[in-house]
Design an enzyme around this catalytic site. Structure first.
Site, PDB file in Angstrom:
ATOM      1  N   PRO A  28       0.916  -1.038   0.090  1.00 19.29           N
ATOM      2  CA  PRO A  28       0.057   0.095   0.170  1.00 19.29           C
ATOM      3  C   PRO A  28       0.919   1.072   0.036  1.00 19.29           C
ATOM      4  O   PRO A  28       1.977   1.425   0.517  1.00 19.29           O
ATOM      5  CB  PRO A  28      -0.685  -0.218   1.475  1.00 19.29           C
ATOM      6  CG  PRO A  28      -0.704  -1.448   1.754  1.00 19.29           C
ATOM      7  CD  PRO A  28       0.591  -2.030   1.128  1.00 19.29           C
ATOM      8  N   LYS A  29       0.210   2.363  -0.597  1.00 21.72           N
ATOM      9  CA  LYS A  29       1.184   3.479  -0.562  1.00 21.72           C
ATOM     10  C   LYS A  29       0.600   4.515   0.655  1.00 21.72           C
ATOM     11  O   LYS A  29      -0.764   5.094   0.375  1.00 21.72           O
ATOM     12  CB  LYS A  29       0.909   4.321  -1.915  1.00 21.72           C
ATOM     13  CG  LYS A  29       2.078   5.386  -1.759  1.00 21.72           C
ATOM     14  CD  LYS A  29       1.844   6.377  -3.398  1.00 21.72           C
ATOM     15  CE  LYS A  29       2.769   7.357  -3.410  1.00 21.72           C
ATOM     16  NZ  LYS A  29       2.472   8.317  -2.319  1.00 21.72           N
ATOM     17  N   TRP A  30       1.285   4.516   1.714  1.00 18.41           N
ATOM     18  CA  TRP A  30       0.789   5.165   2.854  1.00 18.41           C
ATOM     19  C   TRP A  30       0.889   6.649   2.504  1.00 18.41           C
ATOM     20  O   TRP A  30       1.620   7.130   1.724  1.00 18.41           O
ATOM     21  CB  TRP A  30       1.450   4.733   3.950  1.00 18.41           C
ATOM     22  CG  TRP A  30       1.363   3.415   4.082  1.00 18.41           C
ATOM     23  CD1 TRP A  30       2.141   2.356   3.719  1.00 18.41           C
ATOM     24  CD2 TRP A  30       0.132   2.659   5.034  1.00 18.41           C
ATOM     25  NE1 TRP A  30       1.968   1.240   3.975  1.00 18.41           N
ATOM     26  CE2 TRP A  30       0.643   1.311   4.948  1.00 18.41           C
ATOM     27  CE3 TRP A  30      -0.744   2.913   5.661  1.00 18.41           C
ATOM     28  CZ2 TRP A  30      -0.103   0.345   5.433  1.00 18.41           C
ATOM     29  CZ3 TRP A  30      -1.849   1.993   6.253  1.00 18.41           C
ATOM     30  CH2 TRP A  30      -1.149   0.781   6.478  1.00 18.41           C
ATOM     31  N   ASP A 175      -2.698   5.736  -0.313  1.00 16.84           N
ATOM     32  CA  ASP A 175      -2.728   6.634  -1.240  1.00 16.84           C
ATOM     33  C   ASP A 175      -2.554   5.997  -2.718  1.00 16.84           C
ATOM     34  O   ASP A 175      -2.071   6.688  -3.733  1.00 16.84           O
ATOM     35  CB  ASP A 175      -1.714   7.582  -1.153  1.00 16.84           C
ATOM     36  CG  ASP A 175      -1.575   8.982  -1.866  1.00 16.84           C
ATOM     37  OD1 ASP A 175      -2.401   9.374  -2.271  1.00 16.84           O
ATOM     38  OD2 ASP A 175      -0.552   9.471  -1.780  1.00 16.84           O
ATOM     39  N   GLY A 176      -2.684   4.689  -2.829  1.00 17.15           N
ATOM     40  CA  GLY A 176      -2.446   3.995  -4.130  1.00 17.15           C
ATOM     41  C   GLY A 176      -1.444   2.534  -3.663  1.00 17.15           C
ATOM     42  O   GLY A 176      -1.622   2.043  -2.746  1.00 17.15           O
TER      43      GLY A 176
END
EC number: 6.5.1.1
Length: 354
Positions: A28-30, A175-176
């Site tokens: 995950p994009k934190w 965030d993506g």
């Protein structure tokens, strides 16, 4: 400190792609503050993407590092602020406060967490030249006994799982998705990872501009607004990635729309006097915008633009929006918050697991 990797270190970066690439490790994009943490015994330092130390702003992370992390390590990760099953970036920004007393109060009232996703050094060993698959395995071992403050990011090599994360967990503040080649060495300040982020469009009012740093004949950024249900124009963000020729052409084109502040909806001086929160947001309040000129040239709200954005944080674009096209066919009053696409609700960020 006497570590095999010493501060400051610029973090390894990612480049945007439209689709999640196959055959990699996915995370995950934190959505928080990127930070490289250095611990050497009793010494702890929190770096930032701009290599500015953030140690003094997060004393609770320093204290937790002394009990939850290996005695000597360098870990790349993200400082986040969990709140009500989502990540609160606005509250996280408030942590960057110049007053030590307020820093201490916020550390107690809104404690941050650290999401670890890469390992640069452990003990006497420099891991930056090793493949990511090896760094990840060592990071899992290093954080096996971590407590409630430091967390290992979920990771998978399964593409369908990564795609599920991308679609299901945006509403929780993720965030993506980040994709890392398994044989990738750690390369500071190089865009060698891949990121996939959500893209949406919105029609906005151009209500002002800031001058470019090159001089007084070029636009640096355009200030964007959307209308509330009550008809007031809210500030939602900026766009600014234009070629220099376009910046100069815009400056000339916009002169016919220049207005005075007396009747402009964004007369910050008058509004900030009555609203301390507005004064903090637009007038300063953290070391990161200290000395930055936040003044702008007001415009009559008649020029409309379609922009691309990833997601909202409160009532503003989380990141700088991107120019798509001008919208001379639209009426300014049609540029409202109602057009915005809300991300799907997620029950919790903690459910983002393999």
């Amino acid at each position: 400190m006497d570590l095999p990797v010493l501060p400051p270190v610029s973090p390894m970066l990612s480049k945007s792609v439209n689709q999640i690439p196959p055959g990699m490790s996915y995370e995950p994009k934190w959505d928080g503050f990127r930070s490289i943490l250095f611990r050497d015994g009793a010494e702890v330092e929190l770096g930032s993407r701009k290599e500015r130390p953030m140690t003094r702003y997060f004393p609770e992370l320093v204290a937790a590092a002394l009990t939850e992390l290996p005695d000597r390590c360098v870990i790349d990760g993200e400082i986040v602020l969990p709140a009500d099953n989502h990540l609160d970036f606005e509250a996280l920004q408030l942590r960057l406060h110049p007053a030590a007393s307020r820093v201490a109060m916020l550390a107690e009232q809104t404690p941050a967490a650290f999401i670890a996703f890469d390992l640069l050094a452990l003990g006497d060993d420099d891991y930056t030249g090793r493949p990511f698959s090896e760094r990840r395995a060592a990071l899992e071992t290093a954080l096996a006994d971590a407590g409630p403050t430091f967390h290992l990011t979920p990771a998978t090599t399964d593409l369908p799982t990564a795609q599920r994360w991308f679609h299901e967990f945006e509403g929780a503040g993720l965030d993506g998705v980040i994709a890392k080649p398994l044989d990738l060495t750690y390369q500071p300040d190089k865009r060698v990872m891949f990121k996939v982020k959500h893209q949406r469009t919105a029609d906005c009012v151009v209500a002002g501009y800031r001058l470019h740093k090159s001089g007084a004949d070029a636009v640096g950024s355009l200030l964007l607004g959307l209308y509330d249900d009550d008809g007031s124009l809210a500030s939602v963000g900026v766009i600014g990635a234009f070629p220099m020729a376009t910046r100069r052409a815009l400056f000339t084109e916009l002169q016919t729309l220049v207005a005075d502040f007396d009747h402009h909806p964004w007369n910050w001086a008058a509004q900030a006097a009555a609203d301390p929160e507005l004064a903090r947001r637009y007038g300063g309040g953290s070391r990161w915008n200290a000395g930055k000129d936040l003044s702008f040239v007001p415009l009559r709200p008649e020029r409309l633009v379609e922009v691309r954005y990833d997601h909202m944080e409160g009532r503003r674009f989380r990141h700088t929006a991107q120019f798509n096209r001008w919208r001379p066919d639209r009426d300014a009053r049609s540029c409202t918050f109602a057009q915005l696409d809300s991300p799907p609700h997620s029950s919790s960020v903690t459910s983002c697991r393999v």
